[in-house]
Motif scaffolding. Sequence first.
Motif, PDB file in Angstrom:
ATOM      1  N   LYS A  16       0.835  -1.208   0.000  1.00  0.00           N
ATOM      2  CA  LYS A  16       0.000   0.000   0.000  1.00  0.00           C
ATOM      3  C   LYS A  16       0.864   1.251   0.000  1.00  0.00           C
ATOM      4  O   LYS A  16       0.555   2.231  -0.681  1.00  0.00           O
ATOM      5  CB  LYS A  16      -0.911   0.012   1.232  1.00  0.00           C
ATOM      6  N   PHE A  17       1.935   1.215   0.785  1.00  0.00           N
ATOM      7  CA  PHE A  17       2.835   2.366   0.858  1.00  0.00           C
ATOM      8  C   PHE A  17       3.446   2.675  -0.505  1.00  0.00           C
ATOM      9  O   PHE A  17       3.541   3.842  -0.912  1.00  0.00           O
ATOM     10  CB  PHE A  17       3.928   2.092   1.892  1.00  0.00           C
ATOM     11  N   LYS A  18       3.835   1.638  -1.250  1.00  0.00           N
ATOM     12  CA  LYS A  18       4.392   1.838  -2.590  1.00  0.00           C
ATOM     13  C   LYS A  18       3.336   2.410  -3.545  1.00  0.00           C
ATOM     14  O   LYS A  18       3.663   3.216  -4.422  1.00  0.00           O
ATOM     15  CB  LYS A  18       4.951   0.519  -3.124  1.00  0.00           C
ATOM     16  N   VAL A  19       2.070   2.010  -3.347  1.00  0.00           N
ATOM     17  CA  VAL A  19       0.982   2.572  -4.161  1.00  0.00           C
ATOM     18  C   VAL A  19       0.855   4.061  -3.901  1.00  0.00           C
ATOM     19  O   VAL A  19       0.670   4.866  -4.833  1.00  0.00           O
ATOM     20  CB  VAL A  19      -0.350   1.847  -3.858  1.00  0.00           C
ATOM     21  N   PHE A  20       0.982   4.470  -2.628  1.00  0.00           N
ATOM     22  CA  PHE A  20       0.907   5.902  -2.299  1.00  0.00           C
ATOM     23  C   PHE A  20       2.073   6.672  -2.906  1.00  0.00           C
ATOM     24  O   PHE A  20       1.912   7.820  -3.339  1.00  0.00           O
ATOM     25  CB  PHE A  20       0.887   6.098  -0.781  1.00  0.00           C
ATOM     26  N   LEU A  21       3.253   6.050  -2.930  1.00  0.00           N
ATOM     27  CA  LEU A  21       4.409   6.691  -3.568  1.00  0.00           C
ATOM     28  C   LEU A  21       4.102   6.969  -5.035  1.00  0.00           C
ATOM     29  O   LEU A  21       4.348   8.075  -5.541  1.00  0.00           O
ATOM     30  CB  LEU A  21       5.639   5.795  -3.457  1.00  0.00           C
ATOM     31  N   PHE A  22       3.565   5.964  -5.711  1.00  0.00           N
ATOM     32  CA  PHE A  22       3.237   6.106  -7.126  1.00  0.00           C
ATOM     33  C   PHE A  22       2.131   7.135  -7.327  1.00  0.00           C
ATOM     34  O   PHE A  22       2.175   7.940  -8.266  1.00  0.00           O
ATOM     35  CB  PHE A  22       2.815   4.748  -7.689  1.00  0.00           C
ATOM     36  N   ASN A  27       0.104  12.506  -8.964  1.00  0.00           N
ATOM     37  CA  ASN A  27      -0.479  13.778  -8.539  1.00  0.00           C
ATOM     38  C   ASN A  27       0.382  14.959  -8.964  1.00  0.00           C
ATOM     39  O   ASN A  27      -0.137  16.019  -9.336  1.00  0.00           O
ATOM     40  CB  ASN A  27      -0.663  13.791  -7.023  1.00  0.00           C
ATOM     41  N   PHE A  28       1.715  14.765  -8.929  1.00  0.00           N
ATOM     42  CA  PHE A  28       2.572  15.868  -9.365  1.00  0.00           C
ATOM     43  C   PHE A  28       2.332  16.200 -10.834  1.00  0.00           C
ATOM     44  O   PHE A  28       2.247  17.380 -11.201  1.00  0.00           O
ATOM     45  CB  PHE A  28       4.050  15.533  -9.162  1.00  0.00           C
ATOM     46  N   PHE A  29       2.220  15.186 -11.680  1.00  0.00           N
ATOM     47  CA  PHE A  29       1.987  15.441 -13.103  1.00  0.00           C
ATOM     48  C   PHE A  29       0.667  16.182 -13.326  1.00  0.00           C
ATOM     49  O   PHE A  29       0.580  17.080 -14.158  1.00  0.00           O
ATOM     50  CB  PHE A  29       2.007  14.130 -13.886  1.00  0.00           C
ATOM     51  N   LEU A  30      -0.350  15.797 -12.552  1.00  0.00           N
ATOM     52  CA  LEU A  30      -1.639  16.500 -12.655  1.00  0.00           C
ATOM     53  C   LEU A  30      -1.506  17.946 -12.186  1.00  0.00           C
ATOM     54  O   LEU A  30      -2.070  18.863 -12.790  1.00  0.00           O
ATOM     55  CB  LEU A  30      -2.699  15.770 -11.817  1.00  0.00           C
ATOM     56  N   GLU A  31      -0.749  18.111 -11.096  1.00  0.00           N
ATOM     57  CA  GLU A  31      -0.545  19.467 -10.580  1.00  0.00           C
ATOM     58  C   GLU A  31       0.238  20.314 -11.580  1.00  0.00           C
ATOM     59  O   GLU A  31      -0.081  21.487 -11.803  1.00  0.00           O
ATOM     60  CB  GLU A  31       0.208  19.393  -9.247  1.00  0.00           C
ATOM     61  N   SER A 148       5.725   9.693  10.507  1.00  0.00           N
ATOM     62  CA  SER A 148       6.144  10.930   9.828  1.00  0.00           C
ATOM     63  C   SER A 148       7.265  10.644   8.838  1.00  0.00           C
ATOM     64  O   SER A 148       7.311  11.236   7.755  1.00  0.00           O
ATOM     65  CB  SER A 148       6.604  11.962  10.860  1.00  0.00           C
ATOM     66  N   TYR A 149       8.173   9.745   9.206  1.00  0.00           N
ATOM     67  CA  TYR A 149       9.257   9.358   8.305  1.00  0.00           C
ATOM     68  C   TYR A 149       8.684   8.809   7.002  1.00  0.00           C
ATOM     69  O   TYR A 149       9.139   9.176   5.903  1.00  0.00           O
ATOM     70  CB  TYR A 149      10.138   8.317   8.993  1.00  0.00           C
ATOM     71  N   LEU A 150       7.682   7.937   7.112  1.00  0.00           N
ATOM     72  CA  LEU A 150       7.062   7.349   5.915  1.00  0.00           C
ATOM     73  C   LEU A 150       6.417   8.431   5.050  1.00  0.00           C
ATOM     74  O   LEU A 150       6.508   8.397   3.816  1.00  0.00           O
ATOM     75  CB  LEU A 150       6.017   6.311   6.316  1.00  0.00           C
ATOM     76  N   GLU A 151       5.758   9.391   5.700  1.00  0.00           N
ATOM     77  CA  GLU A 151       5.129  10.493   4.957  1.00  0.00           C
ATOM     78  C   GLU A 151       6.160  11.282   4.179  1.00  0.00           C
ATOM     79  O   GLU A 151       5.944  11.644   3.014  1.00  0.00           O
ATOM     80  CB  GLU A 151       4.376  11.408   5.917  1.00  0.00           C
ATOM     81  N   PHE A 152       7.290  11.547   4.805  1.00  0.00           N
ATOM     82  CA  PHE A 152       8.311  12.366   4.141  1.00  0.00           C
ATOM     83  C   PHE A 152       9.056  11.586   3.058  1.00  0.00           C
ATOM     84  O   PHE A 152       9.579  12.188   2.126  1.00  0.00           O
ATOM     85  CB  PHE A 152       9.280  12.951   5.171  1.00  0.00           C
ATOM     86  N   VAL A 153       9.098  10.263   3.169  1.00  0.00           N
ATOM     87  CA  VAL A 153       9.626   9.450   2.062  1.00  0.00           C
ATOM     88  C   VAL A 153       8.751   9.645   0.836  1.00  0.00           C
ATOM     89  O   VAL A 153       9.244   9.822  -0.288  1.00  0.00           O
ATOM     90  CB  VAL A 153       9.680   7.953   2.454  1.00  0.00           C
ATOM     91  N   SER A 154       7.442   9.642   1.062  1.00  0.00           N
ATOM     92  CA  SER A 154       6.483   9.836  -0.030  1.00  0.00           C
ATOM     93  C   SER A 154       6.635  11.233  -0.638  1.00  0.00           C
ATOM     94  O   SER A 154       6.650  11.407  -1.865  1.00  0.00           O
ATOM     95  CB  SER A 154       5.055   9.646   0.499  1.00  0.00           C
ATOM     96  N   ILE A 155       6.767  12.242   0.212  1.00  0.00           N
ATOM     97  CA  ILE A 155       6.935  13.623  -0.264  1.00  0.00           C
ATOM     98  C   ILE A 155       8.245  13.767  -1.023  1.00  0.00           C
ATOM     99  O   ILE A 155       8.311  14.428  -2.068  1.00  0.00           O
ATOM    100  CB  ILE A 155       6.885  14.604   0.930  1.00  0.00           C
TER     101      ILE A 155
END
Length: 578
Positions: A16-22, A27-31, A148-155
């Motif tokens: 699931k975490f890898k899905v959020f990364l993707f 989302n960046f491309f849409l933005e 929080s670490y996981l969130e910032f990996v995604s960011i």
Amino acid sequence: MIAKIEHILGKNKYTKFKVFLFANIINFFLEFTSLISIPIFVASILSPELVFEKLKSILITLNINSTQLDINNIVSAAAILVVLSFYLKNFFLSFIIYREKKFYKNFNTNLSKLFFDYYMAMPYLKHTKKNPSELVRTTLHDVRHTASYLEFVSILARDVVALFVILIIMLSVNILNAILIFSFFLILILFYFSFMKPKIRSWGKLNQEISSKIIKTLYESYGSIKDIKILSKEQEVKDKFYEKINKYETNHFFWDLSNKFPKIILEIIAVTLILLISYFYYYIYKDTQTLFNLLSVYVVLVIRFIPAFNSLTTSFGYLRMFSPSVEFISKELNNINKDRYSQNLNIFQKNDEHFNNEFIKISNLSFKYPNSNFKSLENISLKINKGSIVGIMGPTGSGKTTFFHLMLGLISPEKGNIFFEGKSIFTDIDLWRKETGHISQNIFLLDDTIKNNITFNLSNNEDDEKRLAQAIEIANLNDKLDSLPKGLETRVGVDGLELSGGERQRIAIARTLYKNPNIIFMDEFTSALDIKTEELILQKLMKYKNNKTIIIITHRTSTLKYCNVKFLLKEGSISKID
């Protein structure tokens, strides 16, 4: 660190975490599409022919029918692009934010529960070696820092892609400018990471250690406030706290500065570069049309570039700051798995092979504390009949407390066993504890009402008023309650500081009696009571005991007169007293 993240999350959550990364990358491309649509819209108003030709060539390249697109509706098409791109981006972003935040909420909750359950189930001996402040820090702070670490990996992943796409677009607009701008910022990134990386990690590691010490200092200071005041140690305690909090906040101060300054520097550099490029095209080439097109693109890119670059450095700072927590959580999870395995190996004989209707049978009980050179108890064997009152005396260090801890199932014997009605208490410790109650000389009271301290009703179930009244009567608390304006609803204060030692001990006696156990263990239970009050309570207890089995540890020989079986515990061995 990736292996540690996978270990902490587990297979399903890691997927699931890898899905959020993707999803963050999408989302960046849409933005970015929504942002780039703005200069396209502006250009369609100022230079519709140029935009029309470029769009037509793109559609032809993509093999898309372009017959409905003409120069008259190019502005409308650009406006529709702006609206659709912003709507699509924000709908997608809202969905991802909801799902991602829910994921981290569940992660925080489940991991905190896991550690709380583990620490609550942890063997008593391990608790005596663990500092409560470390357990609190792990259950709350380290778990949250890991999330929080996981969130910032995604960011971080999103921002790396953002900078890469921005570079591609800048290269397509003007190769020289793109190389110049990104080379400059690359130097800044390398300088920032090489200079700040070791510092941020050391701040994070130090703050993790200091936070435990601060929690420990606060617990100890507030818990021993009476002794601190009597010994006039207030200033020393303050100095100790000030030293730790100053170090902690100083680390946070420099870490916050390392996050804030890159944005300021970036804005100054970005404005300077745009002005230099504008000056170059206006005064050298005198090409205002090209200048305007470049500026419209660069301004949009800078609007996205500065937050992306700043977020990149900030995320990196947080990752370094929180990495000690991730490593610690991973290590603790390994310890949990090892403990579960070792507990499975610790198998007791379930049944007494020679059971002959004994109520409680202690068979060859031996115990030695870890790192100790001698045994606290060795080959203790005795039988306790149902309804008997057993008294145990012994000098300090004779093993009385160890014996009681074994009887209560708080620690496990090195050798031997304890059987209750022919079954080992260690094979189903919860069943054994339902049968027992314990009154100790060390009393813990909740910062709650006297009633809640007696009933210990943490689930807010309905209290048994008859049983409560009987427990209060035996513990000789009626006179005290009658003297209080709120009676049973009187709050006792933190750890019962509003009460005397004797009153707290009587509440502890009433608590055990309210539970109404069949077996009552009393460990120096009247140490804070005068002899007259002790006599009164014991007389009432004998009257109401209803065939309960009572086991008493006492240093008062006067208490032994109520016991029909007496033992002397000395140097780890036990003998019967006639």
